[in-house]
Design an enzyme around this catalytic site. Sequence first.
Site: not given
Lengths: 482, 482, 482, 482
Positions: D100, D104, D191, D257, D292, D296, D299, D447
Amino acid sequence: MPLKTPEEYLESIKKPNLELYLFGEKIKEFWKHPIIIPTINSVKITYELAQKEEYKDLMLAKSNLTGEIINRFAHLHQSIDDLITKIKMQRMIAQKIATCFQRCAGWDAGNALYSLTYQIDKKYGSNYHERFVNFWKKVQHEDLTVVGSLTDPKGDRSKRPLQQKDPDLFLHIVDENDDGIVVRGAKIHLTGLLPSHHVFIMPTLSMRPGEEKYSICFQIPSDQKGLTVIYGRQSCDTRKMEDYKLDVGNYKYGAHELFVIFDDVFIPNENIFLNGETEFVGELVNRFAGYHRQSYGGCKPGVGDVIIGATALNTRYNGIEKNAIVRNKIVEMIHLNETIYCCGLACSALGFQREAGNYEMDMLLTNVCKLNVTRIPYEISRIADDLAGGIICTLPSTADLKSEKLGPLLKKYLFTCEGVSVENRYKVIRFLENISMGLGAVSYKGESMHGAGSPQAQRIVIPRTANIEKKIQLAKDLLDIK
Amino acid sequence: MPLKTPEEYLESIKKPNLELYLFGEKIKEFWKHPIIIPTINSVKITYELAQKEEYKDLMLAKSNLTGEIINRFAHLHQSIDDLITKIKMQRMIAQKIATCFQRCAGWDAGNALYSLTYQIDKKYGSNYHERFVNFWKKVQHEDLTVVGSLTDPKGDRSKRPLQQKDPDLFLHIVDENDDGIVVRGAKIHLTGLLPSHHVFIMPTLSMRPGEEKYSICFQIPSDQKGLTVIYGRQSCDTRKMEDYKLDVGNYKYGAHELFVIFDDVFIPNENIFLNGETEFVGELVNRFAGYHRQSYGGCKPGVGDVIIGATALNTRYNGIEKNAIVRNKIVEMIHLNETIYCCGLACSALGFQREAGNYEMDMLLTNVCKLNVTRIPYEISRIADDLAGGIICTLPSTADLKSEKLGPLLKKYLFTCEGVSVENRYKVIRFLENISMGLGAVSYKGESMHGAGSPQAQRIVIPRTANIEKKIQLAKDLLDIK
Amino acid sequence: MPLKTPEEYLESIKKPNLELYLFGEKIKEFWKHPIIIPTINSVKITYELAQKEEYKDLMLAKSNLTGEIINRFAHLHQSIDDLITKIKMQRMIAQKIATCFQRCAGWDAGNALYSLTYQIDKKYGSNYHERFVNFWKKVQHEDLTVVGSLTDPKGDRSKRPLQQKDPDLFLHIVDENDDGIVVRGAKIHLTGLLPSHHVFIMPTLSMRPGEEKYSICFQIPSDQKGLTVIYGRQSCDTRKMEDYKLDVGNYKYGAHELFVIFDDVFIPNENIFLNGETEFVGELVNRFAGYHRQSYGGCKPGVGDVIIGATALNTRYNGIEKNAIVRNKIVEMIHLNETIYCCGLACSALGFQREAGNYEMDMLLTNVCKLNVTRIPYEISRIADDLAGGIICTLPSTADLKSEKLGPLLKKYLFTCEGVSVENRYKVIRFLENISMGLGAVSYKGESMHGAGSPQAQRIVIPRTANIEKKIQLAKDLLDIK
Amino acid sequence: MPLKTPEEYLESIKKPNLELYLFGEKIKEFWKHPIIIPTINSVKITYELAQKEEYKDLMLAKSNLTGEIINRFAHLHQSIDDLITKIKMQRMIAQKIATCFQRCAGWDAGNALYSLTYQIDKKYGSNYHERFVNFWKKVQHEDLTVVGSLTDPKGDRSKRPLQQKDPDLFLHIVDENDDGIVVRGAKIHLTGLLPSHHVFIMPTLSMRPGEEKYSICFQIPSDQKGLTVIYGRQSCDTRKMEDYKLDVGNYKYGAHELFVIFDDVFIPNENIFLNGETEFVGELVNRFAGYHRQSYGGCKPGVGDVIIGATALNTRYNGIEKNAIVRNKIVEMIHLNETIYCCGLACSALGFQREAGNYEMDMLLTNVCKLNVTRIPYEISRIADDLAGGIICTLPSTADLKSEKLGPLLKKYLFTCEGVSVENRYKVIRFLENISMGLGAVSYKGESMHGAGSPQAQRIVIPRTANIEKKIQLAKDLLDIK
């Protein structure tokens, strides 16, 4: 008296001369090492439970060799009921430790060798069976833990042993005399040698004529001279060396795997159970793997039980235990977990007697069992991740919880419902993290995938044992096709 | 002599007075109707096989009531071995007919009622058990086929029976006297009444106090007066009435389901096995369903065997039998099919004895078995579709194949490999079409989904029988949580 | 004027001289045959909707060849937006008919040939592109329906065309002269020829040097002389000939597939678009299949919408619409259905322009789309079966419902909730049966599996287009491996 | 100049006054801590790539606020093409770091707040939009990294904020004056705060009238006074502190995190973007989560690419790259990975413009995207485990490999094929271990499951946005149901 107490057992596995390495360092007294102790506990419990009245039916059996009452882990199965009891015992133990107890491989190899040496002797007039029986009587009588190992490094997987650039990539005989043989090579993925007394060494795959030097099976004592033993890394292994073991998740029990190099090791004849009979090697691998794939039908559901329990407990801690959708996911976990158990039981229920006298599981169904084990624990673990919540990825360390400054803050903000202590939440979350991606993942997922053979190994045995021609005939009969 | 010959059986099921309808028309001699004959064949084979030496172990058993050797379909299970033999027999028969043989529901209900009536009598001093035993002795001695039925129309599924707008939407007592009761209502999805001699009628779900009139269980002869019986449509049913039966796919065997209306039917006392004991209704449903869910662990793998065989044969006909990817898909079909079988065997292997003396499967595992049956046959069928090729959707009719003009063209262009006749290709393709979306789909998929209870029914039983609290305790014990 | 009215369309597809057979009989006026009419309706609706103001954006496009406003089914995609609009239009139409509208294959082949003929000409100086453009202008201007066909009988699948025992098992040139060629062979699985005006004939797989006679692509009018056309059977096809069409489920729309034999058919040069250029055959198959696999990302979600709607309606009729578990299953159906749609959209969104000027979808993602289509509809259908209830396997015929005697009984006992008519229940149940195992299953499952290429075809293209070497390089870069 | 160099960036994130704890200890200069550095690298690369010519199209955009060329991570999407480019950029970056990049969430929140503040202002005449634009101009102009956070501790999940025993279990206002508000509570799962400049704080779920004090959204600088920040543990985190980083697997990049406690923190008015408008909270959560969940879709396929590449490389190292079954599994991984990408692209392709001017993805499809992300990475990882071999569970430490004594032994026995170095094998195996159960598992699985909302969150949005009533109407229309 055949049953060792846990204390006697602990004393018996000390191996001061073993050439053992961990993180590049030589380890002298491994039985005191915090990374290794939990893995010893997992074998020790098989001695503890054997002492308990309530587990006698599961843990003990009467030897067909000596008539003594022995630990079931040294029993040669005498009936279908023995095969089923094996599964029940394995589930029960795994329910208590949620990981691998490392004592099955030797047991499974023992049952395979008992019947197979009988067959080899019948063909060749050899005396492997007698040798094996002598050894096994000792195992039973002294309540020894035996482990087993097959996997050679294998080098280029597209080539046979003799085609490899380095002939040692498969363990093989480099010398022999009247008293025995000298072997060289390595076994990787060797589970549980440290808390054991003996190890069976078997070939990693079927052998062909010309590969006689690679066609060997023998046993060694666990402190065999000439071995170099390297401890395998596992996810989160060093958490066991931290101040607060709670972060380990499952901090009492574990399992280990070793990389073991045989540097010209002498094996005396009486320890050898197969030597050069290439045509029996495939069946030895198969039969051992068959028994061992059955084992997974017992132990993995036991681990699954603890995961389901922890997951259910976690939902209770969060106040969502009765939500219909949450409940439905728990049901799915149970369903999947019991499906594995069904396979373990079923291959046992269709067991049959070998000429040597002991019983063997059904070969097709045990492979079906194991193939399910390469899938189902992954899905159970995925659902556990779902119900665990994101906190399995983000929870601060136990050192933070124990810190004078941070502890009260964490306790304030991790409070959920009346009567739920934050420390208990920590325990459950850490356990679920352990299963998802810590030490538990090694055992519950990686080993489920590759232990007793990777999925492709099962996919090779299944069509060989499923009688596809008969199925074709059924279709022809129904449809009047000649 | 307890065993009927197939001929005697055929004679015995003629029911000239039955009020039966098909496509809106009254059917007089159903045993001559081309749509119905294959469904009779499926029961008849249970009589044929019982005559054969090679199937004696599977097909016959010794009655605990009379000591006579009887057809196993009337046997009260006397051991775990009997439970396992049940599964093996069911698989064997299904391998021969690739559909439902319709004789299990009554058998399963019989075993459930045998032990349950014993329990009711124990509590209430009633004499249901004696009544049942008397009836069942007759079933055994005369080698009768009994079927069973639960499903009421149920109206608005969110309401209880008494809340329905029409009280008849659940079958119930509308009158009673010293000799018996009068019932009204309907049973839908009633499987196999035509080739049977008797029918068990059971409630469709658990009942509560106040619902005594709906809490009834009894048997009727299959030609009971007062019934209106409507034959249910099935996919491709009328192909059986065409000139060339080959288009049916599985043209010899089938099964049927009926919509049966009870228009104030009198049931004499001796036929009644439960009447108003509301608290036993749930257990009756459960226990019958439990036995019946076990049955699916036997019959469905048998059907699966024929599907796998036909699929493999089809790949041979097409010259792709040895392709690694094709082979891998066949392995997957076998793996899935055997997983069902494992569940059927496992719930049998963990069977236990009821106080009445007969054996019962494990309730948790039989529900796991059935839940798998609501999924796995669908995936097997999907893979069969894959390997069948698009031709299962496009093959011209058999009438075309038989046509003087078109036949030679079809034979020329459907030729594949040396030695493969186009007629045989037709047979295999039609059979695979039958399973995918014809008559076979009704039995292999629809019935797998809903027979013995829809998946949600299993999902309700599973958490009740899985002891989640114990699993939570295991997690607590491991993690030292008090 | 380029747009045909539905009436003009109907008139235009009458083919009195077509040699068409059904159930072994010659069919004269197929447009009046009850089995065939619904399949014509499915094409006709593409003309109806094109007349409606509300669908103009989806149904119409401006020709790049002539500047005319044309039916989108004849459009050469001029932008990514065109590719996305294709998907949206296909979903919209499928939502109205819940089956295949049969007009995509020709459209997809048209787009593939437009760009490919351009490439061939560039290499060889041939004039295929001009021929194609001339033909396609006519298609656009006269609003013609074109279908397409690839699949040869293929004989022994392990052999190349020339290795087959009968060289005709792949369609090929048997003669040629200055004006054209003569071809022999067959195309099976030919979808929708009857309601069409022209057909593209393409090779079934990549060809190699030496296979020039098999490397041909051309178009024929749908009433081409020399064809023998045999109508393929479909599940429950004859229900369309019964008195009560309601039992068909989807009684208004359908699709058909034909077995078409070419008995030395002459093809004039102007109809030929590829002839002997073996190295372009693989790409033709790929490119056509690519466009067609994209199409499934539009139409199948449209069918899925109706299935989900019917399933939800059925749960409403049964009074369980708001149950959390039921609702969760509906959500799963939606999730799966939209996943297909995502794939259809995504391969469009990554479209690119060919040198000829028209746009093409992304080849990797369109294959991913289709591979999902070989799985997801099966799972949607399985859930639909679950929520439909057992009655999709047991519902009596509509003839029973319409019968004076049985109708009132069925209406009484199939009543569920206030305001729900039993006739409407019948409609919904029959539709769900149709999708599960009737005519709808052919289109929603069988065609999803094999249309535009069986799953293995996608699995071959995926690694070729996914750039695995680049992925390996990514891993090497991350890990500093040289 | 809006673009920071990587060096400027590194300088800009030092926060000497941040109250940060790790393992119970206060961390002063976190940017020098070996556990934290890789997580900074993951953000830093977003600055590095922005400097490279070849990535300009992906990494840069023209601000609609200022006309400046900015890093895309601060861009307000101005078109569908921008939404699609987002996905492509995310995949590209993840391909380089396999974890990650943490930048974002703030971007996604920025786009959500831009349009939502516009709507709130329109209703209430407030000036949130202006405040937000002012802040965002700064973000764009100074090339700042913003992160975002929603998740409150939530206490008893069955209760609303005000019903909790401790009102602080949801972050809320405890005081306010003319200049701003004072908030108390905590955000867990935060995060990437360390490598960022600002943080958006948002509510964790929809709020209702009466919950105004919990209905707040604001931004803080990352070194905000009054925060207590505790670093979350991750699987194998301490391997980064060992001598040989190779055992980390992915030793260059990571993500973190944090558990962040707000101890009466003052927030000035200009930083507040929502305050008490309860009816907009649900939509804020939804809209942010929507953006969000789209992310995903970009990524995770990028991470997947590296996993597939490493897996393929591993099979090459083992000499089994060309095996058909192995290859088939790689194809499956690709297929699954691209299915996620399809969802990310599709929800972008159906994007639409908000009144404020920026573009938003399709809400239904972005939830479908994320729901697939809660499943597919788990299956990809399972297949990776399969092809990795058992050695991901057993490989000795890098310290062993580097040891003078053991190194040669390991190199001898881990040799596979010509040209394959054992060190490279180590790298690949450790990376695959990392993904399966190390640091990579946190990002790729945990995640994927919980980031941007756990699966149940998506299952709630899907039926709300899928228009089930329209689907029911489609079924009614087709079946002539009024």
